[in-house]
Design a protein around this motif. Sequence first.
Motif, mmCIF file in Angstrom:
data_model
loop_
_atom_site.group_PDB
_atom_site.id
_atom_site.type_symbol
_atom_site.label_atom_id
_atom_site.label_comp_id
_atom_site.label_asym_id
_atom_site.label_seq_id
_atom_site.Cartn_x
_atom_site.Cartn_y
_atom_site.Cartn_z
ATOM 1 N N TYR A 70 -7.830 -7.052 4.719
ATOM 2 C CA TYR A 70 -8.584 -6.340 3.680
ATOM 3 C C TYR A 70 -8.633 -4.848 3.978
ATOM 4 O O TYR A 70 -8.331 -4.019 3.118
ATOM 5 C CB TYR A 70 -9.996 -6.925 3.588
ATOM 6 N N TRP A 71 -9.013 -4.493 5.204
ATOM 7 C CA TRP A 71 -9.148 -3.077 5.541
ATOM 8 C C TRP A 71 -7.798 -2.376 5.548
ATOM 9 O O TRP A 71 -7.689 -1.220 5.133
ATOM 10 C CB TRP A 71 -9.869 -2.899 6.874
ATOM 11 N N HIS A 72 -6.737 -3.050 5.994
ATOM 12 C CA HIS A 72 -5.412 -2.433 5.950
ATOM 13 C C HIS A 72 -4.936 -2.261 4.511
ATOM 14 O O HIS A 72 -4.320 -1.246 4.170
ATOM 15 C CB HIS A 72 -4.411 -3.259 6.766
ATOM 16 N N PHE A 73 -5.214 -3.239 3.664
ATOM 17 C CA PHE A 73 -4.857 -3.114 2.253
ATOM 18 C C PHE A 73 -5.584 -1.928 1.626
ATOM 19 O O PHE A 73 -4.986 -1.129 0.897
ATOM 20 C CB PHE A 73 -5.190 -4.403 1.506
ATOM 21 N N LEU A 74 -6.885 -1.807 1.903
ATOM 22 C CA LEU A 74 -7.637 -0.672 1.349
ATOM 23 C C LEU A 74 -7.106 0.657 1.856
ATOM 24 O O LEU A 74 -7.052 1.629 1.102
ATOM 25 C CB LEU A 74 -9.125 -0.800 1.690
ATOM 26 N N LEU A 75 -6.721 0.703 3.125
ATOM 27 C CA LEU A 75 -6.140 1.932 3.657
ATOM 28 C C LEU A 75 -4.896 2.304 2.856
ATOM 29 O O LEU A 75 -4.741 3.457 2.437
ATOM 30 C CB LEU A 75 -5.783 1.757 5.137
ATOM 31 N N PHE A 76 -4.031 1.326 2.601
ATOM 32 C CA PHE A 76 -2.818 1.577 1.828
ATOM 33 C C PHE A 76 -3.153 2.043 0.409
ATOM 34 O O PHE A 76 -2.571 2.999 -0.093
ATOM 35 C CB PHE A 76 -1.946 0.319 1.800
ATOM 36 N N VAL A 77 -4.093 1.363 -0.239
ATOM 37 C CA VAL A 77 -4.460 1.709 -1.615
ATOM 38 C C VAL A 77 -4.993 3.136 -1.685
ATOM 39 O O VAL A 77 -4.572 3.932 -2.527
ATOM 40 C CB VAL A 77 -5.499 0.709 -2.174
ATOM 41 N N TRP A 78 -5.916 3.487 -0.799
ATOM 42 C CA TRP A 78 -6.507 4.819 -0.870
ATOM 43 C C TRP A 78 -5.532 5.913 -0.442
ATOM 44 O O TRP A 78 -5.569 7.027 -0.968
ATOM 45 C CB TRP A 78 -7.815 4.878 -0.088
ATOM 46 N N LEU A 79 -4.623 5.605 0.483
ATOM 47 C CA LEU A 79 -3.583 6.588 0.806
ATOM 48 C C LEU A 79 -2.652 6.808 -0.383
ATOM 49 O O LEU A 79 -2.249 7.935 -0.660
ATOM 50 C CB LEU A 79 -2.778 6.139 2.029
ATOM 51 N N ALA A 80 -2.328 5.729 -1.081
ATOM 52 C CA ALA A 80 -1.477 5.852 -2.265
ATOM 53 C C ALA A 80 -2.179 6.663 -3.354
ATOM 54 O O ALA A 80 -1.562 7.527 -3.986
ATOM 55 C CB ALA A 80 -1.100 4.466 -2.780
ATOM 56 N N ILE A 81 -3.462 6.402 -3.571
ATOM 57 C CA ILE A 81 -4.212 7.171 -4.573
ATOM 58 C C ILE A 81 -4.289 8.635 -4.178
ATOM 59 O O ILE A 81 -4.095 9.530 -5.004
ATOM 60 C CB ILE A 81 -5.619 6.564 -4.778
ATOM 61 N N PHE A 82 -4.542 8.890 -2.908
ATOM 62 C CA PHE A 82 -4.600 10.274 -2.429
ATOM 63 C C PHE A 82 -3.258 10.971 -2.640
ATOM 64 O O PHE A 82 -3.205 12.110 -3.123
ATOM 65 C CB PHE A 82 -4.997 10.311 -0.948
ATOM 66 N N ALA A 83 -2.166 10.286 -2.287
ATOM 67 C CA ALA A 83 -0.841 10.875 -2.458
ATOM 68 C C ALA A 83 -0.556 11.158 -3.932
ATOM 69 O O ALA A 83 -0.012 12.209 -4.278
ATOM 70 C CB ALA A 83 0.225 9.946 -1.883
ATOM 71 N N LEU A 84 -0.937 10.239 -4.783
ATOM 72 C CA LEU A 84 -0.725 10.422 -6.214
ATOM 73 C C LEU A 84 -1.514 11.618 -6.735
ATOM 74 O O LEU A 84 -0.981 12.465 -7.460
ATOM 75 C CB LEU A 84 -1.131 9.154 -6.960
ATOM 76 N N LEU A 85 -2.789 11.704 -6.349
ATOM 77 C CA LEU A 85 -3.633 12.795 -6.832
ATOM 78 C C LEU A 85 -3.238 14.143 -6.231
ATOM 79 O O LEU A 85 -3.443 15.183 -6.849
ATOM 80 C CB LEU A 85 -5.106 12.500 -6.538
ATOM 81 N N ALA A 86 -2.675 14.127 -5.028
ATOM 82 C CA ALA A 86 -2.275 15.373 -4.382
ATOM 83 C C ALA A 86 -0.884 15.818 -4.821
ATOM 84 O O ALA A 86 -0.413 16.876 -4.394
ATOM 85 C CB ALA A 86 -2.317 15.205 -2.861
ATOM 86 N N GLY A 87 -0.222 15.020 -5.653
ATOM 87 C CA GLY A 87 1.111 15.385 -6.116
ATOM 88 C C GLY A 87 2.215 15.012 -5.150
ATOM 89 O O GLY A 87 3.323 15.516 -5.245
ATOM 90 N N TRP A 88 1.921 14.112 -4.216
ATOM 91 C CA TRP A 88 2.892 13.711 -3.207
ATOM 92 C C TRP A 88 3.486 12.345 -3.499
ATOM 93 O O TRP A 88 4.026 11.694 -2.607
ATOM 94 C CB TRP A 88 2.255 13.638 -1.838
#
Length: 101
Positions: A70-88
């Motif tokens: 669960y925690w690893h999945f959330l890490l992946f999800v939030w990193l993906a959202i951060f990358a998307l919002l940061a333009g990466w």
Amino acid sequence: RDRLVAWRELTADGYLLAANPANSFFYLITGMHGLHILGGLVGLGRTTAGAWNGARPERLRLSVELCAMYWHFLLFVWLAIFALLAGWAATFIEICRQLLT
């Protein structure tokens, strides 16, 4: 708790949920973040309680594995959202492709 205080201050200053899409998006992202953290803490609390109460090792192992997933999945999800919002997004996708091959 701090999130609720921030939401109250924002609504008091006129940043209402339905005022514009940016406000709605902010409330959605912070609300989902809070729900994800709460869900993870519930699972972690149940696992911890099971460990303290002497749960069977097989069941305890499963709980620990599920919490870790669960925690690893959330890490992946939030990193993906951060990358998307940061333009990466393109860079992030390329890194994922390299890791999967």
